[in-house]
Design a protein around this motif. Structure first.
Motif, PDB file in Angstrom:
ATOM      1  N   SER A 238      38.655  31.964  20.571  1.00 39.52           N
ATOM      2  CA  SER A 238      38.684  31.427  21.938  1.00 39.52           C
ATOM      3  C   SER A 238      40.040  31.566  22.636  1.00 39.52           C
ATOM      4  O   SER A 238      40.081  31.979  23.793  1.00 39.52           O
ATOM      5  CB  SER A 238      38.186  29.975  21.971  1.00 39.52           C
ATOM      6  N   PRO A 239      41.190  31.286  21.986  1.00 41.44           N
ATOM      7  CA  PRO A 239      42.440  31.479  22.734  1.00 41.44           C
ATOM      8  C   PRO A 239      42.709  32.951  23.020  1.00 41.44           C
ATOM      9  O   PRO A 239      43.253  33.291  24.076  1.00 41.44           O
ATOM     10  CB  PRO A 239      43.516  30.878  21.823  1.00 41.44           C
ATOM     11  N   ALA A 242      40.615  33.695  25.913  1.00 37.42           N
ATOM     12  CA  ALA A 242      41.106  33.016  27.121  1.00 37.42           C
ATOM     13  C   ALA A 242      42.302  33.746  27.719  1.00 37.42           C
ATOM     14  O   ALA A 242      42.485  33.764  28.936  1.00 37.42           O
ATOM     15  CB  ALA A 242      41.476  31.565  26.798  1.00 37.42           C
ATOM     16  N   TRP A 338      43.758  23.214  19.175  1.00 31.93           N
ATOM     17  CA  TRP A 338      42.362  23.673  19.154  1.00 31.93           C
ATOM     18  C   TRP A 338      41.533  22.567  18.500  1.00 31.93           C
ATOM     19  O   TRP A 338      42.056  21.759  17.730  1.00 31.93           O
ATOM     20  CB  TRP A 338      42.289  24.959  18.321  1.00 31.93           C
ATOM     21  N   ASP A 372      43.185  27.249  24.025  1.00 27.07           N
ATOM     22  CA  ASP A 372      42.133  28.119  24.570  1.00 27.07           C
ATOM     23  C   ASP A 372      41.629  27.618  25.919  1.00 27.07           C
ATOM     24  O   ASP A 372      40.533  27.990  26.347  1.00 27.07           O
ATOM     25  CB  ASP A 372      40.965  28.266  23.578  1.00 27.07           C
ATOM     26  N   ASP A 374      40.162  27.107  29.216  1.00 24.95           N
ATOM     27  CA  ASP A 374      39.498  28.091  30.071  1.00 24.95           C
ATOM     28  C   ASP A 374      38.806  27.276  31.157  1.00 24.95           C
ATOM     29  O   ASP A 374      38.017  26.370  30.862  1.00 24.95           O
ATOM     30  CB  ASP A 374      38.475  28.853  29.212  1.00 24.95           C
TER      31      ASP A 374
END
Ligand SMILES: Cc1cc2nc3c(=O)[nH]c(=O)nc-3n(C[C@H](O)[C@H](O)[C@H](O)COP(=O)(O)OP(=O)(O)OC[C@H]3O[C@@H](n4cnc5c(N)ncnc54)[C@H](O)[C@@H]3O)c2cc1C
Length: 478
Positions: A238-239, A242, A338, A372, A374
């Motif tokens: 996810s990061p 992102a 996270w 992450d 977003d």
């Protein structure tokens, strides 16, 4: 070296060289290229830590192509106009942002530059499918995920990823820029991010390594294991997604390639791709409702009777609610930047329903503390939990944190990792030490001394939340 005037290559949340249309356009333009990044001053603290390392990686990758990343800060329009005046650049390439708030200013910028005689090359960026591009048979936007994703799966697949360029020629006169360290993106006093580095490798190389490791070890059983925070069985991409260190198209094709090599992965692949689908759906919703981070998608929730309770909010933020799974999640967030998806849902439900605090408070905390973060996924997910979003969980479905904990962290390994003061408790007590405080004390955990007593009683809080929902319904009906 070319004698043509340069092209600015504006990197945004697409900090990679491969499968990057703007990079490909600049590399094939025959012009010298000025790679540029402009600081996004609105970014949260944890994301700034990530940005520092991601830019350092991009800087190295661009240097390997014989060029240099120029860092500037200030309003994008002014920075770009200044750079054009300074360097005589007569072209710019960038990927459009999928965030509608940014896309509107992108369009205005492109218009103004074109009027000034600058060549502007913009491309889609960051998503598998352009927001708004996937529609129902009658041209309407989808409001429900499953048919949306079915339509995505039936659409032509994303293009095969572009390779990174072999060269990115630099202008003959070097262009000045800020020093990365002068941006002070890393926390120092205190260094609250010291737990981040062992967990992450920001940058394009790190993203590729993460994807490869996930495909090798966890993709096959992803569907069965993805809800278990104790197993670390999700991709943790996810990061990287992102910050655009890897494109969703690269992830998509890598998953399909893995499936072709091993058909036993099919359930895992489908489930994994559908999670990427939620990211798409979130942007699809944001494109239709740019106010989604601030206002409920279901207007009837606008007057939901929330509380103001700074003490409870602080206890939640610090992982001191007395509910071990919630506290483990909030401390994982603080320590690593996270949090596992299942625990995000439980922690968010606790804030909204057990504490009756506004979902926007939770959203803001996540925006500041997630690496992450977003804008679309965060807003859509908070609204999903709060029951006020599109295709959301109904408000009356209230997570019981203790049952969630028993189900998804059965031996309490996740709790033991992030709430070490409870590590000595036996498995059956670790999910709810307050259920038997005397026994917890016999194991060395005195509630109120070693670990907080629950800040609310879940059953009573649940009744209070349902009463709040009933009062909202009454008010809306009146
Ligand atoms: C309250 C709340 C807030 C959230 N805020 C964010 C956020 O700011 N940024 C963010 O990327 N995700 C957010 N999510 C979604 C999800 O928790 C994370 O994307 C996921 O945990 C990332 O871990 P992973 O990369 O291992 O995911 P995997 O399970 O490996 O999934 C692969 C990818 O799919 C996407 N994805 C997975 N689940 C979701 C989802 N529910 N919604 C949208 N995309 C998803 C992510 O890009 C993820 O990297 C939030 C969820 C909740 C409940």
């Amino acid at each position: 070296m070319t004698d043509r005037r340069p092209m600015i290559l504006w990197f945004r949340r697409d900090l990679r060289l491969s499968d990057q249309q703007a990079v490909a356009s600049a590399a094939s333009s025959g012009r010298p290229v000025i790679p540029l990044h402009i600081l996004d001053e609105t970014m949260g603290g944890a994301a700034r830590w990530w940005l520092h390392h991601s830019l350092a990686g991009l800087h190295r990758d661009i240097a390997a192509l014989g060029n240099r990343l120029v860092l500037r800060r200030g309003p994008a329009t002014e920075v770009i106009a200044g750079l054009i005046a300074e360097t005589g650049a007569e072209a710019i390439a960038f990927n459009r942002s999928p965030d509608p708030a940014v896309a509107a200013s992108d369009e205005a910028l492109a218009r103004r530059l074109r009027q000034a005689g600058i060549e502007v090359i913009t491309s889609d960026g960051g998503l598998l499918f352009e927001p708004g591009g996937i529609r129902t048979g009658t041209g309407q936007r989808f409001r429900v995920f499953t048919p949306f994703w079915r339509a995505c799966r039936a659409a032509p697949p994303p293009a095969w990823p572009l390779p990174a360029p072999e060269a990115l020629p630099a202008p003959s006169t070097p262009v000045a820029g800020d020093k990365l360290d002068d941006w002070c993106l890393l926390p120092t006093a205190p260094d609250w991010a010291r737990g981040f580095a062992p967990c992450w490798q920001p940058g394009e190389a790190g993203a590729r390594a993460r994807l490869a490791a996930f495909i090798r070890h966890d993709l096959r059983d992803y569907g069965a294991r993805r809800d278990r925070p104790d197993l670390q069985a999700t991709s943790r991409l996810s990061p990287h997604l992102a910050f655009g260190e890897i494109s969703p198209g690269q992830v998509w094709h890598a998953a399909h390639h893995a499936l072709a090599r091993d058909p036993a992965r099919s359930t895992g692949v489908e489930r994994f791709l559908s999670e990427l689908g939620w990211r798409e759906f979130s942007y699809h919703l944001l494109a239709a409702e740019p106010e989604m981070p601030r206002r409920p998608l279901r207007p009837e929730f606008a007057r939901f009777p929330t509380l103001r309770d700074d003490t409870a909010l602080r206890a939640w933020q610090r992982g001191l609610t007395g509910y071990p799974i919630v506290d483990a999640g909030m401390r994982e967030l603080w320590q690593t930047g996270w949090m596992h998806n299942r625990v995000r849902m439980v922690a968010a439900s606790f804030l909204i329903k057990d504490l009756l605090l506004p979902w926007t408070e939770g959203l803001a905390w996540f925006a500041d503390t997630l690496v992450d973060h977003d804008v679309a996924s965060n807003a859509a997910s908070w609204q999903w939990v709060a029951g006020c979003g599109a295709d959301a969980a109904p408000f009356f479905r209230i997570f019981n944190p203790t049952l969630q904990s028993r189900k998804f962290d059965p031996a309490g390994a996740y709790i033991r990792r992030f709430v070490p003061e409870l590590a000595r408790l036996p498995d059956e007590l670790i999910h709810a030490p307050a259920a038997d405080p005397d026994r917890a004390a016999r194991h060395g955990v005195v509630l109120g001394r070693d670990y907080p007593a629950p800040i609310v009683d879940h059953d009573a809080a649940r009744q209070r939340a349902l009463a709040a929902l009933a009062s909202l319904k009454q008010e809306n009906a009146a």
